[in-house]
Design an enzyme around this catalytic site. Structure first.
Site: not given
Ligand code: ADP
Ligand code: MG
Length: 353
Positions: A36, A56, A168
Site C-alpha cells: 500500500v 494498493k 479482519d
Molecule cells: P494491508 O493489506 O497491507 O493490511 P490495508 O488496506 O490495511 O492493507 O492498508 C495498509 C495501511 O495503509 C493501513 O494500515 C493504513 O495505515 C494505510 N491506509 C490504507 N487505506 C488508507 C486510506 N484510505 N487513507 C489513509 N491511509 C490508508
C-alpha cells in the site's frame, strides 16, 4: 433491476484511472498479499479531484477487494474509506496485479492512536478539531471511548446490513478520516459477501489470531462450500440467520473495546496473553475478571473502574460482545441501541455540552 442499471451508469460516468496517472509516494503498508502506498496524480484534472490518494497493489484477493469496495460504495459508503477505482494492471514486472485507489483519509489508524500515552485524549482532539481545556478523568475518557465505539459499531452495522462480514476487524484496519472526523473501516481483503457468495469459503489463514473469535470458521461446517451465485443469493438470508457470521466481527470489536478500556492490554504481547487467559476461562469474561481482579495492578483496576461507571453499563456491553457462542453475542444494530450509548447519544460532539 433498477439498482443494477443505476450501478452500471454510475460506474460508467465515474472518473477512471490508469497506471500512468499515478505517482508513487511513501509506502504505508506491506502485507503478504500486496503493498500500500500514498500516491498523487501526475496531472490533476478537476474531474478527478485533487488531494492525495492511497494505492494498493494486490496479487491474490485483489479482485475480491475491488468487488467489496464497489458494493460498499453503493450500499454503505460512510462505513469505509472512500473507494475511487480498481483495475487489473498487466504491465508490471511481477505479473498481473490489481490496483485499487482510495482517497487518503488521514495519517492515523486507531492502532497508531492507541499506542500514544495520550489516548483517548488524542482522539478527542481529532474528533473535535481542538484541545479542550478540561480536567482529565475517568468520566471524560469514558465519553471519548463511547464515541469511538459508537462510530465503529455504526460503520460495522452498515457493512453487516449490506451482507458483508469483514473478518479482519482490528485497530490497524480502522482509519481516522480527517475529512469527516470519524473512524472508518479499511482493508476488505478478507471480507465475505454472503448475499452473493463472494469469498464464501472461509480462509482461516486470512484471520488475525489476535482479534479472531474462537470459532475458526465463519460459517458452520454444515455449509462448507460456496453454492452458485443465484442459489447463494436465495439461501444467504437463511444462512445468515442460522450462522450469524456477523458476530465474528462483533467479537473483534469487543476486543478493541477491551483494549481501549485497559491501557495494559493495548500492546500485542499483553493481548496475546489475555487471549490465553480468556481461553483458560472458557471464554467467560466474568470468570476472567474473577481470576485477575483480586491481584490487579493500577492499570487493570482503572479499566474495570471505567467499565463499571453508570451501574456497569460498559461492562455489560463488553460482556455481550466477547462471548464464546456467536449466537449469544449482540449484533451491531442492537449494540447501538444499548443503554451504554443512551446518555450521550451518538453525536460525535455531544459530549462537550
Ligand atoms: P494491508 O493489506 O497491507 O493490511 P490495508 O488496506 O490495511 O492493507 O492498508 C495498509 C495501511 O495503509 C493501513 O494500515 C493504513 O495505515 C494505510 N491506509 C490504507 N487505506 C488508507 C486510506 N484510505 N487513507 C489513509 N491511509 C490508508
Ligand atoms: Mg490491513
Amino acid at each position: 433491476f433498477d439498482m443494477f442499471i443505476l450501478a452500471f451508469v454510475e460506474r460508467l460516468f465515474r472518473p477512471t484511472y490508469k497506471k500512468d496517472d499515478i505517482v508513487l509516494g511513501k509506502k504505508l503498508g506491506e502485507g503478504s498479499f500486496g503493498s500500500v502506498y500514498r500516491v498523487s496524480l501526475a496531472k490533476k484534472p478537476s474531474s478527478k479531484g485533487g488531494g492525495d490518494l492511497v494505492l494498493k497493489r494486490a496479487t491474490e484477493y485483489g479482485a475480491v477487494e475491488i468487488w467489496m469496495n464497489e458494493r460498499v460504495r453503493r450500499a454503505c459508503a460512510n462505513s469505509c474509506a472512500d473507494f475511487l477505482y480498481g483495475f487489473l494492471e498487466n504491465s508490471s514486472k511481477k505479473g498481473a496485479e490489481y490496483w485499487l485507489l482510495w482517497r487518503f483519509e488521514g495519517e492515523a489508524t486507531l492502532a497508531d492512536l492507541m499506542q500514544s500515552r495520550e489516548f483517548p485524549y488524542n482522539v478527542e482532539a481529532l474528533i473535535l478539531g481542538e484541545v479542550q481545556d478540561l480536567p482529565k478523568g475517568l468520566d471524560r475518557e469514558n465519553r471519548i471511548i463511547q464515541t469511538i465505539m459508537g462510530q465503529l459499531l455504526f460503520a460495522l452495522d452498515g457493512l453487516h446490513s449490506t451482507g458483508i462480514v469483514h473478518r479482519d476487524i482490528k485497530p490497524q484496519n480502522i482509519i481516522f478520516s480527517e475529512g469527516s472526523r470519524t473512524f472508518k473501516i479499511i482493508d476488505l481483503g478478507a471480507a465475505a459477501d454472503l448475499r452473493v457468495g463472494i469469498n464464501y469459503i472461509p480462509k482461516e489463514f486470512l484471520l488475525d489470531p489476535r482479534y479472531a473469535a474462537p470459532e475458526q470458521y465463519i460459517m458452520s461446517t454444515q455449509t462448507p462450500s460456496a453454492p452458485s451465485a443465484p442459489v447463494a443469493a436465495a439461501l444467504s438470508p437463511v444462512l445468515w440467520q442460522l450462522n450469524l457470521p456477523d458476530r465474528f466481527d462483533i467479537y473483534s470489536v469487543g476486543l478493541i473495546f477491551l483494549q481501549m478500556a485497559f491501557p495494559g492490554l493495548r500492546n500485542d504481547n499483553s493481548l496475546i496473553q489475555f487471549n490465553r487467559q480468556l481461553k483458560r476461562c472458557d471464554y467467560d469474561l466474568v470468570s476472567w475478571r474473577q481470576t485477575v481482579e483480586p491481584r490487579a495492578g493500577p492499570e487493570l483496576r482503572k479499566g474495570f473502574e471505567l467499565l463499571d461507571l453508570d451501574g456497569g453499563i460498559g461492562w455489560e456491553l463488553l460482556t455481550s460482545m466477547v462471548r464464546f457462542k456467536a449466537r449469544r453475542r449482540i449484533s451491531a444494530k442492537t449494540a447501538l441501541a444499548h443503554p451504554y450509548f443512551d446518555r450521550e447519544g451518538l453525536q460525535a460532539l455531544s459530549f462537550i455540552q
